[in-house]
Design a protein around this motif. Structure first.
Motif, PDB file in Angstrom:
ATOM      1  N   SER A  13       0.848  -1.192   0.000  1.00 45.28           N
ATOM      2  CA  SER A  13       0.000   0.000   0.000  1.00 45.28           C
ATOM      3  C   SER A  13       0.881   1.239   0.000  1.00 45.28           C
ATOM      4  O   SER A  13       2.078   1.172   0.243  1.00 45.28           O
TER       5      SER A  13
ATOM      6  N   TRP B 289       0.396   3.614   2.133  1.00 49.31           N
ATOM      7  CA  TRP B 289       0.240   4.170   3.467  1.00 49.31           C
ATOM      8  C   TRP B 289       1.591   4.662   3.979  1.00 49.31           C
ATOM      9  O   TRP B 289       2.631   4.040   3.743  1.00 49.31           O
TER      10      TRP B 289
ATOM     11  N   ASN C  99       6.601  -0.688   9.077  1.00 52.29           N
ATOM     12  CA  ASN C  99       5.992  -1.895   8.506  1.00 52.29           C
ATOM     13  C   ASN C  99       4.961  -2.501   9.458  1.00 52.29           C
ATOM     14  O   ASN C  99       3.885  -2.931   9.027  1.00 52.29           O
TER      15      ASN C  99
ATOM     16  N   GLN D 104       3.176  -0.950  11.782  1.00 49.50           N
ATOM     17  CA  GLN D 104       1.960  -0.138  11.839  1.00 49.50           C
ATOM     18  C   GLN D 104       1.181  -0.208  10.525  1.00 49.50           C
ATOM     19  O   GLN D 104      -0.045  -0.241  10.548  1.00 49.50           O
ATOM     20  N   ARG D 105       1.869  -0.293   9.409  1.00 52.58           N
ATOM     21  CA  ARG D 105       1.187  -0.434   8.113  1.00 52.58           C
ATOM     22  C   ARG D 105       0.328  -1.699   8.125  1.00 52.58           C
ATOM     23  O   ARG D 105      -0.835  -1.677   7.742  1.00 52.58           O
ATOM     24  N   GLU D 106       0.903  -2.791   8.592  1.00 51.42           N
ATOM     25  CA  GLU D 106       0.176  -4.056   8.624  1.00 51.42           C
ATOM     26  C   GLU D 106      -0.951  -4.025   9.651  1.00 51.42           C
ATOM     27  O   GLU D 106      -2.056  -4.521   9.391  1.00 51.42           O
TER      28      GLU D 106
ATOM     29  N   CYS E 148      -2.568  -1.431  10.594  1.00 49.95           N
ATOM     30  CA  CYS E 148      -3.627  -0.579  10.038  1.00 49.95           C
ATOM     31  C   CYS E 148      -4.494  -1.366   9.062  1.00 49.95           C
ATOM     32  O   CYS E 148      -5.717  -1.185   9.027  1.00 49.95           O
ATOM     33  N   GLN E 149      -3.885  -2.244   8.275  1.00 51.00           N
ATOM     34  CA  GLN E 149      -4.684  -3.063   7.365  1.00 51.00           C
ATOM     35  C   GLN E 149      -5.619  -3.972   8.159  1.00 51.00           C
ATOM     36  O   GLN E 149      -6.781  -4.150   7.790  1.00 51.00           O
TER      37      GLN E 149
ATOM     38  N   CYS F   1      -4.577   5.463  10.158  1.00 48.75           N
ATOM     39  CA  CYS F   1      -4.601   4.386   9.159  1.00 48.75           C
ATOM     40  C   CYS F   1      -5.054   4.845   7.785  1.00 48.75           C
ATOM     41  O   CYS F   1      -5.164   4.054   6.863  1.00 48.75           O
TER      42      CYS F   1
END
Length: 184
Positions: free
Chosen positions: A33, A35, A56, A58-60, A62-63, A183
């Motif tokens: 993403s 993001w 990484n 927090q990106r995951e 957030c998903q 997010c």
């Protein structure tokens, strides 16, 4: 009012201990993403302490949060309403099966979040206090921490736990994440 509250959290208008257990939550598939983390004041000052692992993680998370959090909390609260409708009697209808299904979903979520929450950097300030340099890093960490307690309370058949401190704290940190728009 009861029906309106129940509908707002994703349950049916009539809580029933005879409802079938909730289905398993779908597996979270992390996808690439665009993001990026946010660094509002004062997090612009701690940006240097944020690692690629933080970003990484927090990106995951957030998903997961945008796809699953509301459904999971709806299941927890729906079970709580059904237990209340059964007068906190775990032997009525499908209450135990509902509890077991919710616990599986919570435990699977906690297991999925664990390596990501634990990857978040925790740093000490000049006074020795611990803080998370990544904006809303603490919120994700605390959400994971309290969510892990939710399954323990349900498994222990602690009826006060359904609306007790861990569920309320999980909702608090989830609300904090949601209101921060981290997010998006």
């Amino acid at each position: 009012m009861f029906a309106a509250t129940l509908s707002a959290v994703g349950g049916s208008a009539a809580a029933s201990p005879f409802d079938p257990p909730v289905p398993p939550l779908p597996a979270v598939t992390v996808t690439p993403s665009d993001w990026a983390p946010k660094f509002p004041i004062p997090y612009d000052e701690t940006r240097r302490d944020v690692t690629d692992a933080d970003i990484n993680a927090q990106r995951e998370m957030c998903q997961w949060f945008t796809s699953t959090y509301d459904e999971l909390m709806g299941q927890v609260e729906g079970f709580g309403f059904n237990l209340l409708a059964a007068n906190n009697d775990w032997t009525i209808g499908q209450i135990q099966a509902q509890a077991d299904a919710v616990v599986v979903n919570v435990k699977d979520t906690v297991a999925w979040l664990a390596p990501r929450a634990l990857a978040l950097t925790q740093t000490q300030d000049f006074a020795g206090d611990v803080y998370f340099p990544l904006y809303q890093g603490e919120a994700f960490y605390r959400l994971w921490q309290h969510l892990s307690n939710v399954s323990v309370g349900i498994e222990a058949r602690n009826t006060a736990w359904i609306y007790g401190p861990s569920v309320q704290r999980t909702k608090h940190w989830g609300s904090k994440i949601n209101r921060s728009h981290v997010c998006e």
